[in-house]
Design a protein around this motif. Structure first.
Motif, PDB file in Angstrom:
ATOM      1  N   MET A  82      36.696   0.260  86.175  1.00  0.00           N
ATOM      2  CA  MET A  82      37.457   0.279  84.942  1.00  0.00           C
ATOM      3  C   MET A  82      36.531   0.543  83.764  1.00  0.00           C
ATOM      4  O   MET A  82      35.389   0.090  83.742  1.00  0.00           O
ATOM      5  CB  MET A  82      38.185  -1.043  84.741  1.00  0.00           C
ATOM      6  N   LEU A  83      37.028   1.261  82.792  1.00  0.00           N
ATOM      7  CA  LEU A  83      36.265   1.596  81.598  1.00  0.00           C
ATOM      8  C   LEU A  83      35.976   0.349  80.776  1.00  0.00           C
ATOM      9  O   LEU A  83      36.875  -0.443  80.506  1.00  0.00           O
ATOM     10  CB  LEU A  83      37.065   2.599  80.758  1.00  0.00           C
ATOM     11  N   GLN A  84      34.721   0.186  80.397  1.00  0.00           N
ATOM     12  CA  GLN A  84      34.330  -0.912  79.513  1.00  0.00           C
ATOM     13  C   GLN A  84      34.346  -0.384  78.078  1.00  0.00           C
ATOM     14  O   GLN A  84      33.794   0.674  77.809  1.00  0.00           O
ATOM     15  CB  GLN A  84      32.920  -1.375  79.855  1.00  0.00           C
ATOM     16  N   LEU A  85      34.997  -1.090  77.168  1.00  0.00           N
ATOM     17  CA  LEU A  85      35.041  -0.692  75.760  1.00  0.00           C
ATOM     18  C   LEU A  85      34.094  -1.578  74.954  1.00  0.00           C
ATOM     19  O   LEU A  85      34.148  -2.804  75.064  1.00  0.00           O
ATOM     20  CB  LEU A  85      36.455  -0.822  75.201  1.00  0.00           C
ATOM     21  N   ARG A  86      33.242  -0.944  74.163  1.00  0.00           N
ATOM     22  CA  ARG A  86      32.318  -1.666  73.291  1.00  0.00           C
ATOM     23  C   ARG A  86      32.452  -1.111  71.883  1.00  0.00           C
ATOM     24  O   ARG A  86      32.603   0.101  71.709  1.00  0.00           O
ATOM     25  CB  ARG A  86      30.875  -1.499  73.770  1.00  0.00           C
ATOM     26  N   PRO A  87      32.365  -1.945  70.878  1.00  0.00           N
ATOM     27  CA  PRO A  87      32.486  -1.441  69.507  1.00  0.00           C
ATOM     28  C   PRO A  87      31.206  -0.747  69.038  1.00  0.00           C
ATOM     29  O   PRO A  87      30.104  -1.167  69.378  1.00  0.00           O
ATOM     30  CB  PRO A  87      32.749  -2.702  68.693  1.00  0.00           C
ATOM     31  N   MET A  88      31.367   0.301  68.264  1.00  0.00           N
ATOM     32  CA  MET A  88      30.217   0.940  67.624  1.00  0.00           C
ATOM     33  C   MET A  88      29.703   0.029  66.505  1.00  0.00           C
ATOM     34  O   MET A  88      28.504  -0.091  66.299  1.00  0.00           O
ATOM     35  CB  MET A  88      30.618   2.309  67.062  1.00  0.00           C
ATOM     36  N   ASP A  89      30.644  -0.592  65.794  1.00  0.00           N
ATOM     37  CA  ASP A  89      30.319  -1.531  64.725  1.00  0.00           C
ATOM     38  C   ASP A  89      31.000  -2.857  65.064  1.00  0.00           C
ATOM     39  O   ASP A  89      32.201  -3.009  64.850  1.00  0.00           O
ATOM     40  CB  ASP A  89      30.827  -1.001  63.384  1.00  0.00           C
ATOM     41  N   PRO A  90      30.259  -3.815  65.626  1.00  0.00           N
ATOM     42  CA  PRO A  90      30.871  -5.089  66.022  1.00  0.00           C
ATOM     43  C   PRO A  90      31.591  -5.812  64.884  1.00  0.00           C
ATOM     44  O   PRO A  90      32.531  -6.563  65.124  1.00  0.00           O
ATOM     45  CB  PRO A  90      29.694  -5.920  66.535  1.00  0.00           C
ATOM     46  N   ALA A  91      31.194  -5.566  63.644  1.00  0.00           N
ATOM     47  CA  ALA A  91      31.851  -6.215  62.509  1.00  0.00           C
ATOM     48  C   ALA A  91      33.212  -5.595  62.192  1.00  0.00           C
ATOM     49  O   ALA A  91      34.027  -6.207  61.513  1.00  0.00           O
ATOM     50  CB  ALA A  91      30.956  -6.138  61.274  1.00  0.00           C
ATOM     51  N   PHE A  92      33.450  -4.373  62.694  1.00  0.00           N
ATOM     52  CA  PHE A  92      34.720  -3.698  62.435  1.00  0.00           C
ATOM     53  C   PHE A  92      35.118  -2.885  63.664  1.00  0.00           C
ATOM     54  O   PHE A  92      35.073  -1.655  63.661  1.00  0.00           O
ATOM     55  CB  PHE A  92      34.617  -2.808  61.190  1.00  0.00           C
ATOM     56  N   PRO A  93      35.491  -3.580  64.740  1.00  0.00           N
ATOM     57  CA  PRO A  93      35.822  -2.898  65.997  1.00  0.00           C
ATOM     58  C   PRO A  93      37.097  -2.060  65.875  1.00  0.00           C
ATOM     59  O   PRO A  93      37.851  -2.170  64.895  1.00  0.00           O
ATOM     60  CB  PRO A  93      36.010  -4.049  66.982  1.00  0.00           C
ATOM     61  N   LEU A  94      37.339  -1.261  66.874  1.00  0.00           N
ATOM     62  CA  LEU A  94      38.480  -0.348  66.885  1.00  0.00           C
ATOM     63  C   LEU A  94      39.796  -1.061  66.609  1.00  0.00           C
ATOM     64  O   LEU A  94      40.640  -0.555  65.875  1.00  0.00           O
ATOM     65  CB  LEU A  94      38.551   0.399  68.224  1.00  0.00           C
ATOM     66  N   GLU A  95      39.968  -2.249  67.151  1.00  0.00           N
ATOM     67  CA  GLU A  95      41.215  -2.982  66.946  1.00  0.00           C
ATOM     68  C   GLU A  95      41.498  -3.202  65.460  1.00  0.00           C
ATOM     69  O   GLU A  95      42.640  -3.119  65.019  1.00  0.00           O
ATOM     70  CB  GLU A  95      41.180  -4.334  67.680  1.00  0.00           C
ATOM     71  N   ARG A  96      40.468  -3.479  64.685  1.00  0.00           N
ATOM     72  CA  ARG A  96      40.640  -3.666  63.235  1.00  0.00           C
ATOM     73  C   ARG A  96      40.860  -2.335  62.535  1.00  0.00           C
ATOM     74  O   ARG A  96      41.625  -2.251  61.571  1.00  0.00           O
ATOM     75  CB  ARG A  96      39.424  -4.369  62.637  1.00  0.00           C
ATOM     76  N   GLN A  97      40.201  -1.296  63.002  1.00  0.00           N
ATOM     77  CA  GLN A  97      40.345   0.018  62.389  1.00  0.00           C
ATOM     78  C   GLN A  97      41.784   0.530  62.521  1.00  0.00           C
ATOM     79  O   GLN A  97      42.298   1.198  61.625  1.00  0.00           O
ATOM     80  CB  GLN A  97      39.399   1.021  63.043  1.00  0.00           C
ATOM     81  N   LEU A  98      42.421   0.202  63.630  1.00  0.00           N
ATOM     82  CA  LEU A  98      43.776   0.688  63.884  1.00  0.00           C
ATOM     83  C   LEU A  98      44.789   0.153  62.870  1.00  0.00           C
ATOM     84  O   LEU A  98      45.879   0.709  62.725  1.00  0.00           O
ATOM     85  CB  LEU A  98      44.219   0.316  65.299  1.00  0.00           C
ATOM     86  N   GLY A  99      44.450  -0.886  62.137  1.00  0.00           N
ATOM     87  CA  GLY A  99      45.342  -1.448  61.136  1.00  0.00           C
ATOM     88  C   GLY A  99      45.295  -0.739  59.793  1.00  0.00           C
ATOM     89  O   GLY A  99      46.050  -1.072  58.891  1.00  0.00           O
ATOM     90  N   ASN A 100      44.430   0.249  59.658  1.00  0.00           N
ATOM     91  CA  ASN A 100      44.306   0.998  58.406  1.00  0.00           C
ATOM     92  C   ASN A 100      45.126   2.283  58.484  1.00  0.00           C
ATOM     93  O   ASN A 100      45.104   2.976  59.500  1.00  0.00           O
ATOM     94  CB  ASN A 100      42.837   1.359  58.152  1.00  0.00           C
ATOM     95  N   ASP A 101      45.824   2.596  57.407  1.00  0.00           N
ATOM     96  CA  ASP A 101      46.595   3.841  57.358  1.00  0.00           C
ATOM     97  C   ASP A 101      45.739   4.945  56.769  1.00  0.00           C
ATOM     98  O   ASP A 101      45.488   4.970  55.561  1.00  0.00           O
ATOM     99  CB  ASP A 101      47.861   3.645  56.519  1.00  0.00           C
ATOM    100  N   VAL A 102      45.276   5.839  57.638  1.00  0.00           N
ATOM    101  CA  VAL A 102      44.423   6.954  57.228  1.00  0.00           C
ATOM    102  C   VAL A 102      44.998   8.231  57.827  1.00  0.00           C
ATOM    103  O   VAL A 102      45.432   8.250  58.978  1.00  0.00           O
ATOM    104  CB  VAL A 102      42.969   6.740  57.723  1.00  0.00           C
ATOM    105  N   SER A 103      44.979   9.300  57.044  1.00  0.00           N
ATOM    106  CA  SER A 103      45.457  10.604  57.513  1.00  0.00           C
ATOM    107  C   SER A 103      44.567  11.697  56.945  1.00  0.00           C
ATOM    108  O   SER A 103      44.339  11.711  55.743  1.00  0.00           O
ATOM    109  CB  SER A 103      46.892  10.849  57.041  1.00  0.00           C
ATOM    110  N   PRO A 104      44.071  12.594  57.741  1.00  0.00           N
ATOM    111  CA  PRO A 104      43.945  12.513  59.194  1.00  0.00           C
ATOM    112  C   PRO A 104      42.815  11.560  59.572  1.00  0.00           C
ATOM    113  O   PRO A 104      42.086  11.068  58.712  1.00  0.00           O
ATOM    114  CB  PRO A 104      43.609  13.951  59.598  1.00  0.00           C
ATOM    115  N   VAL A 105      42.665  11.346  60.858  1.00  0.00           N
ATOM    116  CA  VAL A 105      41.620  10.460  61.363  1.00  0.00           C
ATOM    117  C   VAL A 105      40.909  11.158  62.522  1.00  0.00           C
ATOM    118  O   VAL A 105      41.515  11.944  63.255  1.00  0.00           O
ATOM    119  CB  VAL A 105      42.199   9.089  61.791  1.00  0.00           C
ATOM    120  N   VAL A 106      39.621  10.884  62.643  1.00  0.00           N
ATOM    121  CA  VAL A 106      38.804  11.464  63.709  1.00  0.00           C
ATOM    122  C   VAL A 106      38.293  10.333  64.591  1.00  0.00           C
ATOM    123  O   VAL A 106      37.691   9.373  64.095  1.00  0.00           O
ATOM    124  CB  VAL A 106      37.615  12.262  63.135  1.00  0.00           C
ATOM    125  N   LEU A 107      38.541  10.455  65.882  1.00  0.00           N
ATOM    126  CA  LEU A 107      37.981   9.529  66.857  1.00  0.00           C
ATOM    127  C   LEU A 107      36.669  10.110  67.360  1.00  0.00           C
ATOM    128  O   LEU A 107      36.625  11.259  67.804  1.00  0.00           O
ATOM    129  CB  LEU A 107      38.929   9.344  68.046  1.00  0.00           C
TER     130      LEU A 107
END
Length: 122
Positions: free
Chosen positions: A1-26
């Motif tokens: 199974m894929l292991q997910l690790r944050p690039m920035d532990p202080a602002f992981p992907l889960e927190r980023q998903l709560g921001n409304d940004v258009s467009p967005v780059v993953l």
């Protein structure tokens, strides 16, 4: 199974998903064992096919590290964080994560364009 690790532990992907940004780059960096490259590419292709069918998907490109390093970088453009969030949390996509080789680690992070006067526009 894929292991997910944050690039920035202080602002992981889960927190980023709560921001409304258009467009967005993953930007997603994958590390894995060299012996798992073929399996990784097969699973990633399947995931990319799924994402391409999702509302708000614009484009993606996979890059392989130069030389012997089995490191990959995926760059995907989405219309918005809402569109990416809907695809990333879709039960069908979440179920696909178990198909990745056990050595695979993903380090995803969302970005938006930044303006630098005289160089680039936001």
């Amino acid at each position: 199974m894929l292991q997910l690790r944050p690039m920035d532990p202080a602002f992981p992907l889960e927190r980023q998903l709560g921001n409304d940004v258009s467009p967005v780059v993953l930007v997603n960096i994958f590390t894995l064992a060299k012996d798992d490259e073929k399996a990784f590419l097969e699973v990633w292709k399947d995931d990319a096919d799924f994402m391409k069918r999702q509302p708000g998907f614009i484009s993606t490109q996979l890059h392989r590290a130069v030389g012997e390093s089995p490191t990959y970088l995926n760059y995907a453009v989405w219309e918005s964080t809402a569109a990416f969030r809907a695809a990333f949390t879709h039960p069908e996509f979440v179920a696909k994560l178990s198909a990745y080789p056990s050595s695979a680690v993903a380090i995803p992070h969302l970005f938006q364009k930044a303006a630098v006067p005289g160089i680039c526009l936001a």
